[in-house]
Design a protein around this motif. Structure first.
Motif, PDB file in Angstrom:
ATOM      1  N   UNK A 117       1.545   9.479   4.139  1.00 15.34           N
ATOM      2  CA  UNK A 117       2.889   9.816   3.948  1.00 15.34           C
ATOM      3  C   UNK A 117       3.374   8.881   2.771  1.00 15.34           C
ATOM      4  N   UNK A 118       1.861   8.382   2.453  1.00 13.48           N
ATOM      5  CA  UNK A 118       1.888   7.039   1.002  1.00 13.48           C
ATOM      6  C   UNK A 118       0.355   6.923   0.908  1.00 13.48           C
ATOM      7  N   UNK A 119      -0.074   7.920  -0.729  1.00 15.70           N
ATOM      8  CA  UNK A 119      -1.225   7.251  -0.823  1.00 15.70           C
ATOM      9  C   UNK A 119      -1.715   5.840  -1.401  1.00 15.70           C
ATOM     10  N   UNK A 120      -1.657   5.560  -1.776  1.00 14.40           N
ATOM     11  CA  UNK A 120      -1.628   3.525  -1.860  1.00 14.40           C
ATOM     12  C   UNK A 120      -2.030   2.905  -0.350  1.00 14.40           C
ATOM     13  N   UNK A 121      -1.434   3.113   0.255  1.00 16.27           N
ATOM     14  CA  UNK A 121      -1.339   2.390   1.958  1.00 16.27           C
ATOM     15  C   UNK A 121      -2.878   3.414   2.439  1.00 16.27           C
ATOM     16  N   UNK A 174      -5.126   4.398   1.270  1.00 10.24           N
ATOM     17  CA  UNK A 174      -6.976   4.342   0.243  1.00 10.24           C
ATOM     18  C   UNK A 174      -6.778   2.541   0.374  1.00 10.24           C
ATOM     19  N   UNK A 175      -6.189   1.791   1.034  1.00 11.79           N
ATOM     20  CA  UNK A 175      -5.917   0.633   1.274  1.00 11.79           C
ATOM     21  C   UNK A 175      -6.733   0.705   2.900  1.00 11.79           C
ATOM     22  N   UNK A 176      -6.248   1.611   3.461  1.00 14.17           N
ATOM     23  CA  UNK A 176      -6.811   0.995   5.073  1.00 14.17           C
ATOM     24  C   UNK A 176      -8.618   2.132   5.228  1.00 14.17           C
ATOM     25  N   UNK A 177      -8.428   3.357   4.280  1.00 10.44           N
ATOM     26  CA  UNK A 177      -9.831   4.374   4.173  1.00 10.44           C
ATOM     27  C   UNK A 177     -11.026   3.249   3.523  1.00 10.44           C
ATOM     28  N   UNK A 178     -10.097   2.964   2.401  1.00 15.06           N
ATOM     29  CA  UNK A 178     -11.854   2.450   1.577  1.00 15.06           C
ATOM     30  C   UNK A 178     -11.482   0.886   1.666  1.00 15.06           C
ATOM     31  N   UNK A 179     -10.782   0.412   1.509  1.00 19.78           N
ATOM     32  CA  UNK A 179     -10.554  -1.035   1.747  1.00 19.78           C
ATOM     33  C   UNK A 179     -11.048  -1.692   2.771  1.00 19.78           C
TER      34      UNK A 179
END
Length: 286
Positions: free
Chosen positions: A177-181, A183-188
């Motif tokens: 649904x949201x690329x930024x969120x 990214x935050x989960x899987x990367x950060x």
């Protein structure tokens, strides 16, 4: 700085399905997976000769109308050799099963299709790493051009006996649904590496320098709802780490990031839900 263990891979994909018999027959006969366990409401698939490695589970659910929601874009089965890909392609063509695409991505060659309930499937083989376009920072440049289908079929043995020993779920691609969120989960939070991205469209994430273990995209729309639990589609997927110590490192990082999870010490696994409402399990290699 902490990074998820470099040996982390995708384990299995669990799908909710309406017509269990139809889907069982498809994955056994057309895809070439082997049934390793079956009940009235579930079928467990692996590879012939690898009884301890489950790749796919089908769970029967009640019928529901299909809606646009987060979940599975495709499950990607990684074959050991180009000749194996040729055998799969030839088998699908002989069976007159619809193929939706065939692409060369620079690092891999892949064919695409949908199962009878619309779940996407990729069947692919990796090219040797010396052919990958790897940047100095470890990110990988991918392409999408037409696959050399004649060359792939030309290497086929002509005898399809199912997916071969060594087949894995090489990656899973998610509708989010949201690329930024995401990214935050899987990367950060989980500390995968961002390997490739199409700005504002898709991100491809991996451990250990792979081209991607998890693909994510918003091609179905932004801020779409999460799939309702118990409806057909993706139930959950697993990520596999090599040891209990590696799982403890994941847990310590989740605690540091204050991210909610459940730890099942008996099964040596962590259960959590990503920001798109997609469930995943991180488990120790059996």
């Amino acid at each position: 700085m902490y990074k998820i263990n470099a040996e982390t891979v995708i384990g299995k994909v669990v799908l909710n399905v309406e017509n269990l018999t139809l889907m069982r027959d498809f994955y056994q006969e057309m895809i070439g997976l082997e049934i390793q366990g079956e009940t009235e409401n579930e079928v467990h698939f692996g590879i012939h000769g690898e009884t301890k490695k489950e790749l796919l589970t089908l769970k029967k659910v009640a019928a529901h109308p299909k809606v646009t929601a987060t979940g599975l874009y495709h499950t990607a089965f990684l074959l050991p050799k180009r000749s194996d890909l040729g055998d799969s392609l030839y088998h699908l063509l002989r069976g007159k099963y619809p193929i939706t695409g065939a692409s060369d991505h620079g690092y891999s060659e892949a064919i695409y299709l949908d199962d009878p309930e619309g779940n996407g499937i990729e069947i692919y083989r990796d090219k040797p790493r010396e052919f990958w376009d790897i940047n100095p920072d470890g990110t990988i440049n991918g392409i999408t051009i037409e696959m050399d289908a004649e060359g792939v079929i030309g290497e086929a043995s002509g005898s399809f006996t199912g997916m071969p020993v060594g087949t894995t779920v090489g990656h899973i691609h998610l509708t989010v649904a949201n690329l930024e969120k995401t990214h935050e989960f899987y990367v950060d939070t989980l500390q995968l590496n961002l390997q490739t991205e199409f700005p504002n469209q898709a991100k491809f994430l991996a451990a250990g320098g792979y081209h991607h273990h998890i693909g994510t995209n918003v091609w179905s729309g932004r801020n779409i709802p999460a799939m309702e639990k118990g409806t057909k589609g993706l139930n959950y997927f697993t990520m596999v780490v090599p040891s209990v110590e590696a799982l403890k490192e994941v847990e310590a990082n989740l605690i540091e990031k204050v991210y909610s999870y459940e730890h099942d010490s008996t099964r040596q696994e962590i259960k959590l839900t990503d920001p798109n409402g997609i469930d995943l399990v991180i488990e120790v290699r059996k």
